[in-house]
Design a protein around this motif. Structure first.
Motif, PDB file in Angstrom:
ATOM      1  N   CYS A  86     -14.640  15.571  13.641  1.00 20.11           N
ATOM      2  CA  CYS A  86     -15.006  14.296  14.266  1.00 20.11           C
ATOM      3  C   CYS A  86     -13.817  13.344  14.187  1.00 20.11           C
ATOM      4  O   CYS A  86     -13.352  13.015  13.089  1.00 20.11           O
ATOM      5  CB  CYS A  86     -16.214  13.676  13.562  1.00 20.11           C
ATOM      6  N   ALA A  87     -13.340  12.919  15.337  1.00 15.29           N
ATOM      7  CA  ALA A  87     -12.161  12.038  15.393  1.00 15.29           C
ATOM      8  C   ALA A  87     -12.541  10.566  15.488  1.00 15.29           C
ATOM      9  O   ALA A  87     -11.687   9.728  15.784  1.00 15.29           O
ATOM     10  CB  ALA A  87     -11.297  12.423  16.589  1.00 15.29           C
ATOM     11  N   ASP A  88     -13.808  10.246  15.212  1.00 18.53           N
ATOM     12  CA  ASP A  88     -14.258   8.857  15.308  1.00 18.53           C
ATOM     13  C   ASP A  88     -13.501   7.981  14.315  1.00 18.53           C
ATOM     14  O   ASP A  88     -13.564   8.210  13.099  1.00 18.53           O
ATOM     15  CB  ASP A  88     -15.756   8.798  15.022  1.00 18.53           C
ATOM     16  N   PRO A  89     -12.762   6.964  14.779  1.00 11.86           N
ATOM     17  CA  PRO A  89     -11.994   6.121  13.851  1.00 11.86           C
ATOM     18  C   PRO A  89     -12.854   5.437  12.799  1.00 11.86           C
ATOM     19  O   PRO A  89     -12.409   5.240  11.669  1.00 11.86           O
ATOM     20  CB  PRO A  89     -11.316   5.102  14.776  1.00 11.86           C
ATOM     21  N   GLN A  90     -14.088   5.062  13.160  1.00 11.08           N
ATOM     22  CA  GLN A  90     -14.966   4.411  12.190  1.00 11.08           C
ATOM     23  C   GLN A  90     -15.274   5.350  11.029  1.00 11.08           C
ATOM     24  O   GLN A  90     -15.202   4.967   9.857  1.00 11.08           O
ATOM     25  CB  GLN A  90     -16.268   3.966  12.859  1.00 11.08           C
ATOM     26  N   LEU A  91     -15.622   6.586  11.349  1.00 10.90           N
ATOM     27  CA  LEU A  91     -15.912   7.562  10.295  1.00 10.90           C
ATOM     28  C   LEU A  91     -14.693   7.807   9.421  1.00 10.90           C
ATOM     29  O   LEU A  91     -14.782   7.811   8.185  1.00 10.90           O
ATOM     30  CB  LEU A  91     -16.385   8.880  10.893  1.00 10.90           C
ATOM     31  N   LEU A  92     -13.535   8.012  10.041  1.00 10.40           N
ATOM     32  CA  LEU A  92     -12.332   8.325   9.281  1.00 10.40           C
ATOM     33  C   LEU A  92     -11.913   7.162   8.389  1.00 10.40           C
ATOM     34  O   LEU A  92     -11.411   7.368   7.279  1.00 10.40           O
ATOM     35  CB  LEU A  92     -11.200   8.722  10.232  1.00 10.40           C
ATOM     36  N   MET A  93     -12.116   5.946   8.859  1.00 15.50           N
ATOM     37  CA  MET A  93     -11.830   4.793   8.026  1.00 15.50           C
ATOM     38  C   MET A  93     -12.817   4.720   6.867  1.00 15.50           C
ATOM     39  O   MET A  93     -12.413   4.518   5.706  1.00 15.50           O
ATOM     40  CB  MET A  93     -11.904   3.502   8.847  1.00 15.50           C
ATOM     41  N   ALA A  94     -14.101   4.926   7.157  1.00 20.47           N
ATOM     42  CA  ALA A  94     -15.128   4.787   6.122  1.00 20.47           C
ATOM     43  C   ALA A  94     -14.964   5.824   5.018  1.00 20.47           C
ATOM     44  O   ALA A  94     -15.052   5.504   3.825  1.00 20.47           O
ATOM     45  CB  ALA A  94     -16.513   4.884   6.750  1.00 20.47           C
ATOM     46  N   GLU A  95     -14.738   7.084   5.401  1.00 21.28           N
ATOM     47  CA  GLU A  95     -14.699   8.122   4.364  1.00 21.28           C
ATOM     48  C   GLU A  95     -13.445   8.004   3.496  1.00 21.28           C
ATOM     49  O   GLU A  95     -13.439   8.476   2.354  1.00 21.28           O
ATOM     50  CB  GLU A  95     -14.819   9.523   4.990  1.00 21.28           C
ATOM     51  N   SER A  96     -12.385   7.367   4.018  1.00 22.09           N
ATOM     52  CA  SER A  96     -11.165   7.180   3.228  1.00 22.09           C
ATOM     53  C   SER A  96     -11.228   5.940   2.350  1.00 22.09           C
ATOM     54  O   SER A  96     -10.334   5.730   1.519  1.00 22.09           O
ATOM     55  CB  SER A  96      -9.938   7.093   4.148  1.00 22.09           C
ATOM     56  N   GLN A  97     -12.247   5.112   2.513  1.00 17.98           N
ATOM     57  CA  GLN A  97     -12.435   3.974   1.623  1.00 17.98           C
ATOM     58  C   GLN A  97     -13.197   4.471   0.395  1.00 17.98           C
ATOM     59  O   GLN A  97     -14.302   4.993   0.514  1.00 17.98           O
ATOM     60  CB  GLN A  97     -13.206   2.858   2.335  1.00 17.98           C
ATOM     61  N   PRO A  98     -12.626   4.319  -0.796  1.00 15.98           N
ATOM     62  CA  PRO A  98     -13.108   5.074  -1.959  1.00 15.98           C
ATOM     63  C   PRO A  98     -14.302   4.461  -2.680  1.00 15.98           C
ATOM     64  O   PRO A  98     -14.256   4.217  -3.901  1.00 15.98           O
ATOM     65  CB  PRO A  98     -11.871   5.113  -2.857  1.00 15.98           C
ATOM     66  N   SER A  99     -15.384   4.240  -1.973  1.00 17.98           N
ATOM     67  CA  SER A  99     -16.577   3.710  -2.625  1.00 17.98           C
ATOM     68  C   SER A  99     -17.063   4.699  -3.689  1.00 17.98           C
ATOM     69  O   SER A  99     -17.309   5.866  -3.405  1.00 17.98           O
ATOM     70  CB  SER A  99     -17.679   3.460  -1.596  1.00 17.98           C
ATOM     71  N   GLY A 100     -17.192   4.229  -4.904  1.00 22.93           N
ATOM     72  CA  GLY A 100     -17.633   5.075  -6.000  1.00 22.93           C
ATOM     73  C   GLY A 100     -16.538   5.899  -6.641  1.00 22.93           C
ATOM     74  O   GLY A 100     -16.774   6.576  -7.647  1.00 22.93           O
ATOM     75  N   VAL A 101     -15.328   5.871  -6.101  1.00 27.45           N
ATOM     76  CA  VAL A 101     -14.221   6.661  -6.649  1.00 27.45           C
ATOM     77  C   VAL A 101     -13.559   5.856  -7.773  1.00 27.45           C
ATOM     78  O   VAL A 101     -13.295   4.662  -7.607  1.00 27.45           O
ATOM     79  CB  VAL A 101     -13.197   7.022  -5.561  1.00 27.45           C
ATOM     80  N   ARG A 102     -13.302   6.514  -8.874  1.00 23.88           N
ATOM     81  CA  ARG A 102     -12.682   5.825  -9.998  1.00 23.88           C
ATOM     82  C   ARG A 102     -11.825   6.795 -10.797  1.00 23.88           C
ATOM     83  O   ARG A 102     -12.077   8.005 -10.813  1.00 23.88           O
ATOM     84  CB  ARG A 102     -13.714   5.182 -10.914  1.00 23.88           C
ATOM     85  N   LEU A 103     -10.797   6.231 -11.444  1.00 24.71           N
ATOM     86  CA  LEU A 103     -10.053   6.964 -12.453  1.00 24.71           C
ATOM     87  C   LEU A 103     -10.847   6.892 -13.749  1.00 24.71           C
ATOM     88  O   LEU A 103     -11.429   5.847 -14.072  1.00 24.71           O
ATOM     89  CB  LEU A 103      -8.670   6.355 -12.667  1.00 24.71           C
ATOM     90  N   ALA A 104     -10.852   7.984 -14.513  1.00 27.83           N
ATOM     91  CA  ALA A 104     -11.575   8.002 -15.778  1.00 27.83           C
ATOM     92  C   ALA A 104     -10.750   8.768 -16.794  1.00 27.83           C
ATOM     93  O   ALA A 104     -10.313   9.893 -16.529  1.00 27.83           O
ATOM     94  CB  ALA A 104     -12.953   8.641 -15.603  1.00 27.83           C
ATOM     95  N   PHE A 105     -10.525   8.160 -17.970  1.00 30.35           N
ATOM     96  CA  PHE A 105      -9.728   8.824 -18.994  1.00 30.35           C
ATOM     97  C   PHE A 105     -10.023   8.218 -20.362  1.00 30.35           C
ATOM     98  O   PHE A 105     -10.553   7.103 -20.482  1.00 30.35           O
ATOM     99  CB  PHE A 105      -8.227   8.710 -18.683  1.00 30.35           C
ATOM    100  N   ARG A 106      -9.676   8.983 -21.405  1.00 33.87           N
ATOM    101  CA  ARG A 106      -9.750   8.502 -22.779  1.00 33.87           C
ATOM    102  C   ARG A 106      -8.354   8.065 -23.209  1.00 33.87           C
ATOM    103  O   ARG A 106      -7.359   8.714 -22.889  1.00 33.87           O
ATOM    104  CB  ARG A 106     -10.245   9.595 -23.721  1.00 33.87           C
ATOM    105  N   THR A 107      -8.280   6.968 -23.965  1.00 32.94           N
ATOM    106  CA  THR A 107      -6.976   6.464 -24.398  1.00 32.94           C
ATOM    107  C   THR A 107      -7.161   5.402 -25.472  1.00 32.94           C
ATOM    108  O   THR A 107      -8.246   4.812 -25.590  1.00 32.94           O
ATOM    109  CB  THR A 107      -6.202   5.858 -23.209  1.00 32.94           C
ATOM    110  N   ARG A 108      -6.083   5.160 -26.223  1.00 30.92           N
ATOM    111  CA  ARG A 108      -6.016   4.035 -27.145  1.00 30.92           C
ATOM    112  C   ARG A 108      -5.156   2.907 -26.555  1.00 30.92           C
ATOM    113  O   ARG A 108      -4.842   1.936 -27.246  1.00 30.92           O
ATOM    114  CB  ARG A 108      -5.439   4.477 -28.489  1.00 30.92           C
ATOM    115  N   ALA A 109      -4.788   3.042 -25.303  1.00 30.96           N
ATOM    116  CA  ALA A 109      -3.878   2.089 -24.672  1.00 30.96           C
ATOM    117  C   ALA A 109      -4.476   0.680 -24.647  1.00 30.96           C
ATOM    118  O   ALA A 109      -5.685   0.499 -24.463  1.00 30.96           O
ATOM    119  CB  ALA A 109      -3.547   2.534 -23.256  1.00 30.96           C
ATOM    120  N   THR A 110      -3.594  -0.303 -24.800  1.00 27.34           N
ATOM    121  CA  THR A 110      -3.995  -1.698 -24.656  1.00 27.34           C
ATOM    122  C   THR A 110      -3.523  -2.282 -23.331  1.00 27.34           C
ATOM    123  O   THR A 110      -3.962  -3.362 -22.941  1.00 27.34           O
ATOM    124  CB  THR A 110      -3.428  -2.548 -25.806  1.00 27.34           C
TER     125      THR A 110
END
Length: 396
Positions: free
Chosen positions: A40-64
């Motif tokens: 599907c080449a629909d620009p609306q779909l391609l824009m929406a799916e590349s917007q990272p709703s719910g996407v997150r980095l997750a890691f353990r660390t002692r960093a401040t």
């Protein structure tokens, strides 16, 4: 300040994306796989799916101190009020602990009247969080739900390690409301709020303007391992005016059939539309209110004729009834299939108190209300997503 450690960005540090595409800058999270995007080449779909709703980095660390370089792509709608920059939410051990935005980035200027778009390039930016507790902890950086975001570099003042996935995975599909339109930040979209309250890990396939029962989306849902699946169906079918009643029922059946090919017994919840007064009795398509735009306001209106319902044009009332019927019929052979009336999440009394600001999308307060109500109805005891206690431990 000591030198910061650069940690390579890999799939092990990213949650909520179905695919990570290498780019000249780094990694671009996608919420639909390449095979789906190719169909599907629909620009609306391609824009929406590349917007990272719910996407997150997750890691353990002692960093401040944590720094993340990204290249965002922001949307600007010609003639509409300016949109705020995307927000990055810092969540430490499950609690929102900081928010920031990134300077620079690309810009996509969209003419809502014609659909024409112009791209303008910009530089990589950095989001920086400091003064984190100097102890071992789980850190999540939720990416802006409404900005395409390329991940460029991660730096910290202590080593990081991936977090092992624990608990149940909830896979959700819906429209721009599920995507997070008008939510205050990525961890406060209604699915993110519901996931936090339900103690589950979210994969959000809410696709603004693109919850259209597409077969490639059904296949993506089928092929994504999950403990729980929900589908919020209806508003885009109406406001895009893509099908009539004759096609809608079989399309819903086909969508469910495809998911069941890969996940035959996973609890599957079908959610009908929340209240949207402009489309309750009036078919689509929806259109931007040009008069409101001239005043610098963004509103939508329904352009169909209520009389066209007799010819099979769809409204939200028609869709709610049809979804309830389909689920009731299928549930006789599929005891793990369930239905939730969207009016229980946001109905007439809610609209009186918290009207949709643009007549189509909820505001931040309403996202919270919907998320809390969904959690209460779906994840609580007796709900379709309630944890089952077996031998003293909980599992889905």
């Amino acid at each position: 300040m000591p030198d910061l450690i650069t940690t390579p960005l890999t799939a092990g540090l990213v949650r909520g994306a179905l695919e990570l595409e290498p780019t000249e800058h780094g990694l671009l999270p996608h919420r639909l796989p390449a095979r789906a995007r190719a169909q599907c080449a629909d620009p609306q779909l391609l824009m929406a799916e590349s917007q990272p709703s719910g996407v997150r980095l997750a890691f353990r660390t002692r960093a401040t101190t944590v720094e993340l370089d990204t290249l965002p792509t922001r949307r600007v709608y010609a003639g509409a009020p300016p949109r705020p920059d995307g927000v990055y939410d810092l969540v430490v051990d499950g609690k929102l602990s900081g928010q920031a935005s990134v300077d620079g980035g690309n810009t996509l200027v969209i003419d809502m009247a014609t659909g024409a778009a112009e791209s303008r390039t910009g530089p990589v930016g950095t989001v920086r969080f400091t003064d984190l507790p100097a102890e071992d902890k789980t850190v999540e950086i939720w990416l802006p739900h409404n900005e395409t975001t390329e991940l460029v570099a991660l730096r910290t003042d202590a080593p990081v390690e991936p977090v092992q996935e624990q608990g149940r995975v909830w896979l959700h599909h819906g429209s721009s409301i599920s995507h997070g339109s008008n939510a205050a930040s990525p961890s406060t979209t209604w699915p993110a709020i519901a996931a936090s309250l339900g103690g589950v890990s979210l994969i959000n396939l809410g696709l603004g303007g693109s919850a259209l029962l597409d077969p490639f989306t059904a296949r993506a849902l089928r092929d994504t391992p999950a403990d729980l699946i929900s589908l919020k169906i209806g508003i885009n079918i109406v406001n895009a005016d893509v099908m009539r009643l004759r096609a809608f029922g079989p399309a819903v059946h086909g969508f469910l059939d495809t998911i069941r090919e890969g996940q035959p017994t996973t609890p599957l919840l079908v959610v009908s539309p929340i209240l949207c007064p402009i489309h309750e009795d009036t078919p689509g398509p929806a259109a931007v209110d040009v008069e409101a735009m001239s005043r610098g306001e963004l509103h939508f209106r329904a352009t169909g004729d209520p009389a066209e319902r007799a010819a099979g044009k769809l409204t939200l009332k028609v869709i709610r009834a049809e979804l309830a019927r389909i689920v009731a019929e299928r549930a006789t052979d599929d005891p793990n299939l369930h239905f939730l009336d969207g009016l229980g999440l946001y109905g007439p009394a809610d609209a009186d108190e918290l009207p949709l600001p643009d007549d189509l999308h909820p505001d931040a307060a309403t996202h919270r209300r919907i998320g809390e109500r969904f959690a209460g109805l779906a994840f609580s005891a007796g709900g379709p997503f309630a944890a089952q206690v077996v031998g003293g431990s909980s599992r889905g």
